[in-house]
Structures are given as structure tokens and as C-alpha cells.
Design a protein around this motif. Sequence first.
Motif, PDB file in Angstrom:
ATOM      1  N   ALA A   1     -39.345 -73.493   5.060  1.00 54.70           N
ATOM      2  CA  ALA A   1     -39.882 -72.379   5.931  1.00 54.70           C
ATOM      3  C   ALA A   1     -39.224 -71.035   5.614  1.00 54.70           C
ATOM      4  CB  ALA A   1     -39.796 -72.504   7.317  1.00 54.70           C
ATOM      5  N   ASP A   2     -37.981 -70.991   5.337  1.00 56.74           N
ATOM      6  CA  ASP A   2     -37.338 -69.832   5.087  1.00 56.74           C
ATOM      7  C   ASP A   2     -37.465 -69.527   3.740  1.00 56.74           C
ATOM      8  OD1 ASP A   2     -36.146 -70.135   7.700  1.00 56.74           O
ATOM      9  OD2 ASP A   2     -34.466 -71.342   6.740  1.00 56.74           O
TER      10      ASP A   2
ATOM     11  N   CYS B   1     -29.995 -63.115  -1.981  1.00 53.25           N
ATOM     12  CA  CYS B   1     -30.000 -64.417  -1.391  1.00 53.25           C
ATOM     13  C   CYS B   1     -30.445 -65.241  -2.703  1.00 53.25           C
ATOM     14  CB  CYS B   1     -31.080 -64.352  -0.598  1.00 53.25           C
ATOM     15  SG  CYS B   1     -30.791 -63.349   0.811  1.00 53.25           S
ATOM     16  N   LEU B   2     -30.047 -66.296  -2.661  1.00 51.66           N
ATOM     17  CA  LEU B   2     -30.548 -67.438  -3.689  1.00 51.66           C
ATOM     18  C   LEU B   2     -31.417 -68.556  -2.913  1.00 51.66           C
ATOM     19  CD1 LEU B   2     -30.426 -68.587  -6.551  1.00 51.66           C
ATOM     20  CD2 LEU B   2     -28.480 -70.045  -6.064  1.00 51.66           C
ATOM     21  N   LEU B   3     -32.853 -68.288  -3.271  1.00 50.31           N
ATOM     22  CA  LEU B   3     -33.846 -69.269  -2.769  1.00 50.31           C
ATOM     23  C   LEU B   3     -34.048 -70.148  -3.366  1.00 50.31           C
ATOM     24  CD1 LEU B   3     -36.432 -66.409  -2.254  1.00 50.31           C
ATOM     25  CD2 LEU B   3     -34.274 -66.790  -0.903  1.00 50.31           C
ATOM     26  N   LEU B   4     -33.389 -71.462  -2.832  1.00 54.73           N
ATOM     27  CA  LEU B   4     -33.465 -72.826  -3.591  1.00 54.73           C
ATOM     28  C   LEU B   4     -34.846 -73.441  -3.728  1.00 54.73           C
ATOM     29  CD1 LEU B   4     -29.703 -73.633  -2.917  1.00 54.73           C
ATOM     30  CD2 LEU B   4     -30.573 -73.289  -5.272  1.00 54.73           C
ATOM     31  N   ILE B   5     -35.722 -73.169  -4.527  1.00 53.03           N
ATOM     32  CA  ILE B   5     -37.124 -73.673  -4.321  1.00 53.03           C
ATOM     33  C   ILE B   5     -37.014 -75.211  -4.606  1.00 53.03           C
ATOM     34  CG2 ILE B   5     -39.234 -73.764  -5.847  1.00 53.03           C
ATOM     35  CD1 ILE B   5     -38.708 -70.572  -6.423  1.00 53.03           C
ATOM     36  N   GLY B   6     -36.061 -75.533  -5.441  1.00 56.15           N
ATOM     37  CA  GLY B   6     -35.838 -77.002  -5.513  1.00 56.15           C
ATOM     38  C   GLY B   6     -35.559 -77.813  -4.427  1.00 56.15           C
ATOM     39  N   ALA B   7     -34.911 -77.428  -3.612  1.00 56.83           N
ATOM     40  CA  ALA B   7     -34.474 -77.878  -2.324  1.00 56.83           C
ATOM     41  C   ALA B   7     -35.577 -77.882  -1.569  1.00 56.83           C
ATOM     42  CB  ALA B   7     -33.281 -77.013  -1.331  1.00 56.83           C
ATOM     43  N   ALA B   8     -36.382 -76.403  -1.324  1.00 59.98           N
ATOM     44  CA  ALA B   8     -37.513 -76.294  -0.380  1.00 59.98           C
ATOM     45  C   ALA B   8     -38.535 -77.387  -0.706  1.00 59.98           C
ATOM     46  CB  ALA B   8     -38.110 -74.876  -0.546  1.00 59.98           C
ATOM     47  N   ASN B   9     -38.673 -77.645  -1.721  1.00 59.47           N
ATOM     48  CA  ASN B   9     -39.801 -78.553  -2.245  1.00 59.47           C
ATOM     49  C   ASN B   9     -39.584 -79.910  -1.851  1.00 59.47           C
ATOM     50  OD1 ASN B   9     -41.359 -76.473  -3.503  1.00 59.47           O
ATOM     51  ND2 ASN B   9     -40.857 -77.054  -5.467  1.00 59.47           N
TER      52      ASN B   9
ATOM     53  N   ALA C   1     -28.779 -70.694   6.563  1.00 63.01           N
ATOM     54  CA  ALA C   1     -28.312 -69.576   5.652  1.00 63.01           C
ATOM     55  C   ALA C   1     -26.914 -69.756   5.654  1.00 63.01           C
ATOM     56  CB  ALA C   1     -28.725 -68.145   5.997  1.00 63.01           C
ATOM     57  N   HIS C   2     -26.258 -69.877   4.141  1.00 64.47           N
ATOM     58  CA  HIS C   2     -24.992 -70.114   3.977  1.00 64.47           C
ATOM     59  C   HIS C   2     -24.309 -68.984   3.021  1.00 64.47           C
ATOM     60  CE1 HIS C   2     -25.274 -73.955   5.950  1.00 64.47           C
ATOM     61  NE2 HIS C   2     -26.602 -74.033   5.254  1.00 64.47           N
ATOM     62  N   HIS C   3     -23.422 -68.469   3.367  1.00 63.72           N
ATOM     63  CA  HIS C   3     -22.763 -67.502   2.245  1.00 63.72           C
ATOM     64  C   HIS C   3     -21.988 -68.233   1.114  1.00 63.72           C
ATOM     65  CE1 HIS C   3     -20.307 -64.372   0.645  1.00 63.72           C
ATOM     66  NE2 HIS C   3     -21.328 -63.931   0.309  1.00 63.72           N
TER      67      HIS C   3
END
Length: 422
Positions: free
Chosen positions: A43-44, A318-326, A28-30
Motif C-alpha cells: 500500500a505504501d 525514499c527507496l520503494l522496494l517494488i520487489g518486496a511490495a509484490n 518506513a525505516h531509515h
Amino acid sequence: MRLNPFAGAYLTDPAHVWRRLLDEPGRAHHDPDLGLWLITRYADVRRALSDTEDFCNALTLAPVYDVCPEAMEILARIDAPPTTAAADPPVHPRTRRALRETFANTTDRVERRYGPIVQRRVDELVSRLVARPGGPTDLVTAFTTELPLLVLLDILGVPAEDVGRVRAWADGQIALVWGCPDPAEQVRLARGLLEFWGYCQQLVRARLDGARRGEDYVSQLLAYRDGDDEVLTVAEAASIVFNLLVAGHETTAGLLAHALDRALSSPRRWRELGEDPGLIPAFLTETLRFAPAIDGWLRVTRRPVTLDGVTIPAGARCLLLIGAANRDPAVFERPEQFDPHRRDAEGHLSFGHGAHFCVGAALARLEARMALTRLAQAIPDLRLADGHRRSYKANVAFRAHLGLPVVIGATVPPGGAAALAG
Ligand code: HEM
């Protein structure tokens, strides 16, 4: 770690940025410039999407920057109650039930209820394309942004003459909330959003007064409510319509554009899809994984959340980066490779996960399947215009092509454009 979603590489090659973020140590990064915590690992992201104890949706539809006071004053007059993507328990389970009961959301029900509408709109738009061979034609304006909006308006029972206004309002909301408009533009877009909310209330009010009750979705929503505010208030019904008109339009337009982009990047692939439409569902699933129409989504922490030693404080966006997670290599084999035959694509997070999982996923898949099937059969020599370079609108959440210029071959099936409309 920093992410600039509004300029540079993110607008032409987001995957490169996701790769860099995934390679960073820590989970997690601010980002001090965005004022958001970035979460990239599969997973996150999956946990944050579904863990309603630690994360809430309250600010999902609130602008991602400091809005100027004049625009803020206008936005404060929009009294739409949270019902879908911005709602949390105890409201969300009730409004979600209303959506589940009224909006067809399984493959069978969607096909039965909305299939004829989708097919008619696909045929109309493809006939129009076929009737103007040559090019270049922009598929974004002529097809991908048209189809989902027309389908949705048919489903909701919105009059045809309002298409232009609804499109401008819905696009405006996406730019206002997840884009980076300057103050003058914020004010203009905020005024549009206020009008849009008034329009949705009006749409519901007209059905409520009995003037326009029918088979449409708004009428069904009111029938489900059956006059009982404990089931759903009138304002909540209008808010559901308000949300659907945005949620169901740019998203599916994005899926269509990404799918056509991928399919047309290889003439062999386009031919194969035309010859064997049975390949299309898996092709679309891989498109959803590889190039999600929403590639960043928002949550707020309810309490401190620790990920691998890093603590995100309570109340943090929080910005959940779905593109990265995929593309997380911990989950997907050879994640950078677009492979319609892969076995792990189904695990993508592009429709979300858990309690807020996309209500329109089955409709989006149906639209994209019917569109690709018809297009690939009707225009087998459709191709991207020479020299086309991908670029996207500046937005934190929606990955929308600025254009998709194509050349439309002269091949028309026997019977010409009229046969397509039949
Ligand atoms: C490819 C097309 C689409 C994509 C990528 C997409 C993506 C998403 C995502 C990621 C969520 C989860 C939001 C969250 O967890 O907070 C969501 C929720 C939602 N989507 Fe979609 N969507 C698409 C199409 C549609 C369509 C066609 C409709 C309706 C016509 C729709 C209606 C909704 C609604 C109402 C929600 C909120 C559900 C809730 O909060 O319970 N979406 N969508």
C-alpha cells in the motif's frame, strides 16, 4: 533497518531480504548507510509511486551515493531537461502527453506498429542460437540483452553501427546512478554519460536539419512538436530519446532473463509453454510480480509523510522496494510461490503506478511474449547449464542477471535455422 544492495544475500537471493524487511514492525525505516528511507509494504509503495502531492521524481535519475567532485563536475555539464522519470508537474503532464501521443503504448497499437520489428529481431536471434547447438551459451549476452536494444534502436532510427556505443553508455548510466562505482569508475562513466547526451542531441539535430527525417520515432517526435517550444522544446525531445534508450533496454532485458530463468528451471514448464503459447501472457505477468526487472525505485518527499506513526521528513530520498511490495502477504496469496495460474498477479507494481506508469509496458510484454513463443517452439529441449547459480549485478534499482548459461538442444524444426528466419 539496513539493506546492503551491493553485496551478500541481496545479490543471490533478494527475496530472502524482502521477506525479512516485510516482517519488521513499522512501515518506513531509515537506512543510515544508504542514506535512504526504505518502504516495503504494497500500500505504501503504491501510494509513493502515484501520490505526486507528497512525493516527487526530481532525484530519480540522480546517483544514490555521494559522487566524487571530478565526476560531479562532468555530470553538471549534462543539461538534459527532465522529461520522463525525473520530471514533475507542471513539466511532466506536458512531456508525458508527448510520449503518449508518439510512442505506441497500448497492446493493439504496439502490436500494429512495432510487432513486425520485434518479430524480425526475435527470428534473427533465435536462428543464430539454433545454428550453434551445444553449449553452454550465455542467454544474457546472446539473447536477453540483445533483443530489447535492437528493437529500440530500430524504433528510434539509430544506425546499426552505433549499437555497441549505445549499449555501453546505457549500461554505464545504470551503473553510475544506481550502482556503487569507485571514484575512478565514476569519472569514466560520467564522461560516457556526457557523450551519450551529446549523441542524443546530435540524433535529434540530424532529423531537425532535414537530413534524416523518416518514419522513425525521433522524426515522429519532431513532427508532434511541429516547431512549437510550448509543446516540446528540441532539448526535451533529445532528453526523451536519452531516457528511452535506457528505460527501454535493460528493463526488458531483465524481464526476458527472469522469464527464461523461471521457465527453464522446470523442463515440464518449458515444454508446456512451447505446446500452448496461450499460457505465456499469464506466465509473464507472474514473472513480473515475482521477479521485477526494477525492484527498487526512488522518490523524494515533498513534505513530512507519516506512515503508521513513523514520520519521514520533507526532502528525504525514499527507496520503494517494488520487489518486496509484490510479495506483500496483505495483497498476494502465498506470495513466495511462483504460480503462473494465480489470479492476483495483475496487481503487481513492476511497471509503476499512476502518472509515471511505464510507457513501454505493452512493448516489453510484446517482446517477451514473441521471444518466449519462438524460443520454446524452436528449442524445446533448451535447458539451464548444470550447476548454474543465480546472481545479479550490484544495483539498487535494476535486477539484472550476471549470466544465464544454457545448453541448446539439437532439436531444430523442419527446414532448420533458415526456416526460423523466414
Ligand atoms: C519489463 C520492462 C520494463 C519495466 C520493468 C519498466 C519499469 C518501469 C517503471 C517501474 C516505471 C515507473 C517510474 C516511476 O514511477 O518513476 C517506468 C517508467 C517508464 N518506462 Fe518503463 N519499464 C519497462 C520497459 C520499458 C520500455 C520497453 C520502455 C520504452 C521503450 C520504457 C519506458 C519508460 C518511460 C519513458 C518511463 C517514464 C514514464 C513517465 O515518467 O511518465 N519502459 N518503467
